[in-house]
Design a protein around this motif. Structure first.
Motif, PDB file in Angstrom:
ATOM      1  N   GLU A 102       2.964 -17.198  -8.114  1.00 25.16           N
ATOM      2  CA  GLU A 102       3.450 -16.097  -7.280  1.00 25.16           C
ATOM      3  C   GLU A 102       2.754 -16.059  -5.922  1.00 25.16           C
ATOM      4  N   GLU A 103       1.435 -16.262  -5.925  1.00 19.58           N
ATOM      5  CA  GLU A 103       0.680 -16.262  -4.671  1.00 19.58           C
ATOM      6  C   GLU A 103       1.161 -17.361  -3.728  1.00 19.58           C
ATOM      7  N   ASN A 104       1.436 -18.539  -4.287  1.00 18.98           N
ATOM      8  CA  ASN A 104       1.869 -19.654  -3.446  1.00 18.98           C
ATOM      9  C   ASN A 104       3.335 -19.536  -3.044  1.00 18.98           C
ATOM     10  N   HIS A 105       4.141 -18.851  -3.841  1.00 16.71           N
ATOM     11  CA  HIS A 105       5.517 -18.535  -3.425  1.00 16.71           C
ATOM     12  C   HIS A 105       5.479 -17.557  -2.256  1.00 16.71           C
ATOM     13  N   GLU A 106       4.626 -16.537  -2.341  1.00 12.87           N
ATOM     14  CA  GLU A 106       4.520 -15.537  -1.275  1.00 12.87           C
ATOM     15  C   GLU A 106       4.068 -16.165   0.041  1.00 12.87           C
ATOM     16  N   LYS A 107       3.230 -17.186  -0.026  1.00 17.21           N
ATOM     17  CA  LYS A 107       2.753 -17.887   1.169  1.00 17.21           C
ATOM     18  C   LYS A 107       3.805 -18.839   1.730  1.00 17.21           C
ATOM     19  N   GLY A 108       4.896 -19.053   0.978  1.00 15.06           N
ATOM     20  CA  GLY A 108       5.938 -19.973   1.421  1.00 15.06           C
ATOM     21  C   GLY A 108       5.643 -21.427   1.131  1.00 15.06           C
ATOM     22  N   LYS A 151       0.345 -15.977 -11.863  1.00 21.01           N
ATOM     23  CA  LYS A 151      -0.233 -15.359 -10.663  1.00 21.01           C
ATOM     24  C   LYS A 151      -0.442 -16.415  -9.574  1.00 21.01           C
TER      25      LYS A 151
END
Length: 89
Positions: free
Chosen positions: A27-33, A24
């Protein structure tokens, strides 16, 4: 850009107790770029994260929120590098 090398400090059974929370976090840090790529090492002794962020200090703050780090089941090493070429889709 940065390469973060995660090194497991506990047995895989202990690592796996925190795996869902760690995923999780990724994923959160991937979504933030912030995280560009991430995955386990082969053999599974840790992982690698490629990050694109403005400063090492900010990245260290983010990494301290990783459930693996918070639960002391892994350590990490940050290496900064100058990305001369970036992949574009």
């Amino acid at each position: 850009m940065f390469v973060i090398e995660l090194v497991y400090e506990k047995e895989v059974e202990e690592i796996d107790k925190h795996l869902a929370a760690h995923i999780k976090f990724l994923e959160e840090n991937h979504e933030k770029g912030i995280f560009i790529a991430s995955g386990p090492k082969i053999p599974r002794t840790g992982g690698i994260i490629i990050a694109d962020l403005d400063s090492r200090e900010n990245l260290e703050k983010i990494m301290e929120e990783d459930p693996f780090v918070k639960n002391e089941v892994c350590s990490y090493k940050i290496t900064e590098f100058s990305a001369m070429y970036k992949y574009k889709k």
